[in-house]
Design an enzyme around this catalytic site. Structure first.
Site, PDB file in Angstrom:
ATOM      1  N   ASN A 210       0.850  -1.198   0.000  1.00  0.00           N
ATOM      2  CA  ASN A 210       0.000   0.000   0.000  1.00  0.00           C
ATOM      3  C   ASN A 210       0.882   1.244   0.000  1.00  0.00           C
ATOM      4  OD1 ASN A 210       0.536   0.856   2.837  1.00  0.00           O
ATOM      5  ND2 ASN A 210      -0.298  -1.182   3.218  1.00  0.00           N
ATOM      6  N   PRO A 313      -3.183 -11.946  10.496  1.00  0.00           N
ATOM      7  CA  PRO A 313      -3.585 -11.714  11.891  1.00  0.00           C
ATOM      8  C   PRO A 313      -3.689 -10.205  12.154  1.00  0.00           C
ATOM      9  CG  PRO A 313      -1.293 -12.417  11.780  1.00  0.00           C
ATOM     10  CD  PRO A 313      -1.844 -12.521  10.387  1.00  0.00           C
ATOM     11  N   ASP A 314      -4.520  -9.825  13.103  1.00  0.00           N
ATOM     12  CA  ASP A 314      -4.705  -8.407  13.421  1.00  0.00           C
ATOM     13  C   ASP A 314      -3.870  -8.035  14.650  1.00  0.00           C
ATOM     14  OD1 ASP A 314      -5.881  -5.918  14.471  1.00  0.00           O
ATOM     15  OD2 ASP A 314      -7.206  -6.179  12.741  1.00  0.00           O
ATOM     16  N   ILE A 315      -2.875  -7.193  14.443  1.00  0.00           N
ATOM     17  CA  ILE A 315      -1.937  -6.842  15.526  1.00  0.00           C
ATOM     18  C   ILE A 315      -2.643  -6.007  16.595  1.00  0.00           C
ATOM     19  CG2 ILE A 315       0.299  -5.766  16.046  1.00  0.00           C
ATOM     20  CD1 ILE A 315       0.851  -6.008  12.952  1.00  0.00           C
ATOM     21  N   LYS A 360     -14.933   0.221  14.639  1.00  0.00           N
ATOM     22  CA  LYS A 360     -13.589  -0.400  14.547  1.00  0.00           C
ATOM     23  C   LYS A 360     -12.903  -0.407  15.914  1.00  0.00           C
ATOM     24  CE  LYS A 360     -11.334  -0.005  10.540  1.00  0.00           C
ATOM     25  NZ  LYS A 360     -10.586   0.615   9.434  1.00  0.00           N
TER      26      LYS A 360
HETATM   27  O1  PMT Z   1       2.661   6.276   6.636  1.00  0.00           O
HETATM   28  P1  PMT Z   1       2.052   7.565   6.087  1.00  0.00           P
HETATM   29  O2  PMT Z   1       2.369   7.749   4.610  1.00  0.00           O
HETATM   30  O3  PMT Z   1       2.418   8.769   6.930  1.00  0.00           O
HETATM   31  O4  PMT Z   1       0.467   7.414   6.162  1.00  0.00           O
HETATM   32  C1  PMT Z   1      -0.151   7.410   7.395  1.00  0.00           C
HETATM   33  C2  PMT Z   1      -1.325   6.409   7.453  1.00  0.00           C
HETATM   34  C3  PMT Z   1      -2.416   6.861   6.494  1.00  0.00           C
HETATM   35  C4  PMT Z   1      -0.846   5.008   7.073  1.00  0.00           C
HETATM   36  C5  PMT Z   1      -1.856   6.415   8.929  1.00  0.00           C
HETATM   37  O5  PMT Z   1      -2.275   7.688   9.265  1.00  0.00           O
HETATM   38  C6  PMT Z   1      -2.958   5.405   9.124  1.00  0.00           C
HETATM   39  O6  PMT Z   1      -4.121   5.664   8.885  1.00  0.00           O
HETATM   40  N1  PMT Z   1      -2.606   4.175   9.574  1.00  0.00           N
HETATM   41  C7  PMT Z   1      -3.539   3.033   9.713  1.00  0.00           C
HETATM   42  C8  PMT Z   1      -3.636   2.311   8.403  1.00  0.00           C
HETATM   43  C9  PMT Z   1      -4.550   1.104   8.480  1.00  0.00           C
HETATM   44  O7  PMT Z   1      -4.119   0.014   8.273  1.00  0.00           O
HETATM   45  O8  PMT Z   1      -5.784   1.389   8.840  1.00  0.00           O
HETATM   46  P2  PMT Z   1      -6.944   0.260   9.071  1.00  0.00           P
HETATM   47  O9  PMT Z   1      -8.174   1.057   9.312  1.00  0.00           O
HETATM   48  O10 PMT Z   1      -6.929  -0.723   7.955  1.00  0.00           O
HETATM   49  O11 PMT Z   1      -6.505  -0.492  10.386  1.00  0.00           O
HETATM   50  C10 PMT Z   1      -6.947  -0.102  11.691  1.00  0.00           C
HETATM   51  C11 PMT Z   1      -5.861  -0.326  12.697  1.00  0.00           C
HETATM   52  O12 PMT Z   1      -5.591  -1.729  12.790  1.00  0.00           O
HETATM   53  C12 PMT Z   1      -4.532   0.341  12.404  1.00  0.00           C
HETATM   54  O13 PMT Z   1      -4.024   0.825  13.631  1.00  0.00           O
HETATM   55  C13 PMT Z   1      -3.672  -0.775  11.846  1.00  0.00           C
HETATM   56  O14 PMT Z   1      -2.278  -0.564  12.159  1.00  0.00           O
HETATM   57  C14 PMT Z   1      -4.220  -1.967  12.604  1.00  0.00           C
HETATM   58  N2  PMT Z   1      -4.112  -3.252  11.892  1.00  0.00           N
HETATM   59  C15 PMT Z   1      -4.740  -3.466  10.709  1.00  0.00           C
HETATM   60  C16 PMT Z   1      -4.672  -4.693  10.088  1.00  0.00           C
HETATM   61  C17 PMT Z   1      -3.921  -5.726  10.711  1.00  0.00           C
HETATM   62  N3  PMT Z   1      -3.812  -6.917  10.153  1.00  0.00           N
HETATM   63  N4  PMT Z   1      -3.319  -5.484  11.871  1.00  0.00           N
HETATM   64  C18 PMT Z   1      -3.409  -4.284  12.473  1.00  0.00           C
HETATM   65  O15 PMT Z   1      -2.838  -4.079  13.545  1.00  0.00           O
END
Ligand code: PMT
Length: 419
Positions: A210, A313-315, A360
């Site tokens: 991504n 897996p979801d961290i 979420k």
């Molecule tokens: O890195 P940059 O270019 O500065 O961009 C910043 C960003 C847009 C990446 C950042 O601000 C951001 O939004 N990060 C979260 C990205 C994400 O994966 O969002 P999500 O809505 O899909 O996930 C929700 C949360 O779960 C996040 O904290 C993610 O780290 C966590 N996650 C998601 C999937 C997974 N398998 N494990 C996780 O821990």
């Protein structure tokens, strides 16, 4: 006004070849708004000219204690006493020895003795001189006297040797100076931060990933380090060097990031030095190819390609569950903070994004969640700025304005302190 806008800094040069790097240090500090007063020892002026120093600093160069040009020598001493910071770069072996013994036979050493505010030394010398017991003794004495050091670093030295003795780079000295002048509100605390994208291999030449640059995580790590925290930064493939002082753990896939995060969490939970918070900014791939091909997938004539994906897996959910377990056993639990990258448009979409983010937060079980609309102008992936809404588990939320990612990092660190 930025951090350096109301700060005065005396930048003093000792006589070493690294003095050329101090010119860049002066330029950087001045560019960020600091008022710079340069001081040069007689030997420093063998390497750089007063004209260059004056032009870069925008102020005259203080030199000899007794020179006719320095008739107002007492004013210079007062200046050194009052400035927010005195940086000595390069700090030569001779300069360290003079300071460690309390000599005051030139302007700079008199300034050092007269000063009761922070002094930052950036040593630079030949490796053998640095490693000499006398120099090491002097360094210990200076640290015991309350002076601070940045570097020296290891690398190619001017004398042709390779080893420890290189003066720290200008950017690193500026960062060390900033940390020295920042309130140490997180001293003794430990943070785990994830950042950047993950890469999920399809075959030996292709992967799914991504657009995350890692900037958001870097900004939070930088803010935490400036506030005195110890930071472990688990990051996917990014183009930046880790922030100076962070323990960086480089990974590629979501599975590797998951294992590294759990490993570090468990290690600190078992130790007597538990984590204070985990902040997960990484854009972790939700899915990976169900199987990784061992050779390049070949293109077949007139046919598409079906990919079979498996869930990662979801961290965030895993760490939140661990935090809940600790709480149930009446143990100190770290705060768990997530990010939500959503895409929307318009005011109607804002409500939907908020509702999605609230769901979420509850589903993953974290304490706080920062929602960002990654399609909004100046936001999300790669941008130096971002606009986030901070959601609390209680249901409350705060909308923050568009800010530099570094400012978001600072605000978040302050909010976590009062949580
Ligand atoms: O890195 P940059 O270019 O500065 O961009 C910043 C960003 C847009 C990446 C950042 O601000 C951001 O939004 N990060 C979260 C990205 C994400 O994966 O969002 P999500 O809505 O899909 O996930 C929700 C949360 O779960 C996040 O904290 C993610 O780290 C966590 N996650 C998601 C999937 C997974 N398998 N494990 C996780 O821990």
């Amino acid at each position: 006004m930025g951090f350096w806008g109301n700060k005065s800094v005396v930048v003093a040069l000792g006589g070493g070849i690294a003095a050329y790097k101090t010119l860049e240090l002066i330029r950087l500090l001045r560019e960020q708004g600091a008022m710079i007063h340069p001081v040069a020892t007689t030997s420093a002026l063998q390497f750089v000219t007063p004209l260059t120093l004056q032009a870069l600093a925008g102020h005259p160069v203080y030199q000899d204690l007794f020179s006719p040009l320095a008739a107002d020598a007492m004013d210079h001493i007062r200046l050194a006493q009052q400035a927010d910071l005195l940086i000595i770069a390069p700090a030569t072996a001779n300069r360290l020895a003079k300071m460690a013994t309390g000599m005051a036979d030139d302007l700079l050493s008199a300034m050092v003795l007269a000063r009761r505010k922070p002094i930052l030394l950036a040593p630079a010398m030949n490796m053998a001189m640095w490693q000499h017991p006398a120099t090491q003794r002097n360094v210990l004495q200076l640290q015991a006297d309350g002076l601070h050091l940045v570097g020296p670093e290891s690398g190619a030295l001017a004398c042709g040797d390779h080893g420890v003795g290189r003066m720290a780079e200008a950017t690193q000295i500026v960062e060390a100076a900033r940390r020295l002048l920042s309130p140490q509100t997180w001293l003794g605390e430990r943070l785990l931060i994830t950042a950047g994208p993950t890469r999920e291999d399809l075959d030996p030449v292709r992967y799914l990933s991504n657009r995350s640059s890692g900037r958001m995580g870097w900004a939070i790590a930088t803010a935490a380090l400036r506030a005195g925290a110890a930071v472990t930064l688990i990051h996917g493939p990014v183009a930046m060097a880790p922030p100076w002082g962070a323990e960086a753990v480089a990974v590629e896939s979501a599975q590797e990031m998951y294992e590294a995060a759990l490993h570090h969490w468990d290690q600190w939970t078992r130790s007597g030095e538990p984590l204070s918070a985990a902040i997960l900014t990484a854009a972790v791939a939700d899915y990976r190819p169900a199987s990784r091909k061992t050779s390049k997938i070949k293109k077949e004539a007139n046919s598409g390609l079906q990919l079979n994906l498996a869930q990662n897996p979801d961290i965030l959910a895993a760490l939140s569950a661990r935090a809940a377990d600790l709480a149930q056993n009446n143990r100190r639990r770290p705060l768990v903070v997530g990010f939500a990258a959503e895409t929307g448009a318009g005011v109607a979409a804002e409500e939907t994004l908020l509702a999605t983010a609230k769901e979420k937060l509850l589903r993953k079980g974290c304490d706080l969640l920062l929602l960002n609309d990654v399609l909004a102008t100046g936001c999300g992936f790669g941008s130096p700025t971002n606009q986030v809404t901070l959601l609390h588990r209680s249901g409350q939320h705060e909308v923050w304005p568009l800010l530099d990612k570094e400012e978001i990092g600072e605000r978040l660190m302050q909010r976590l302190l009062s949580h």
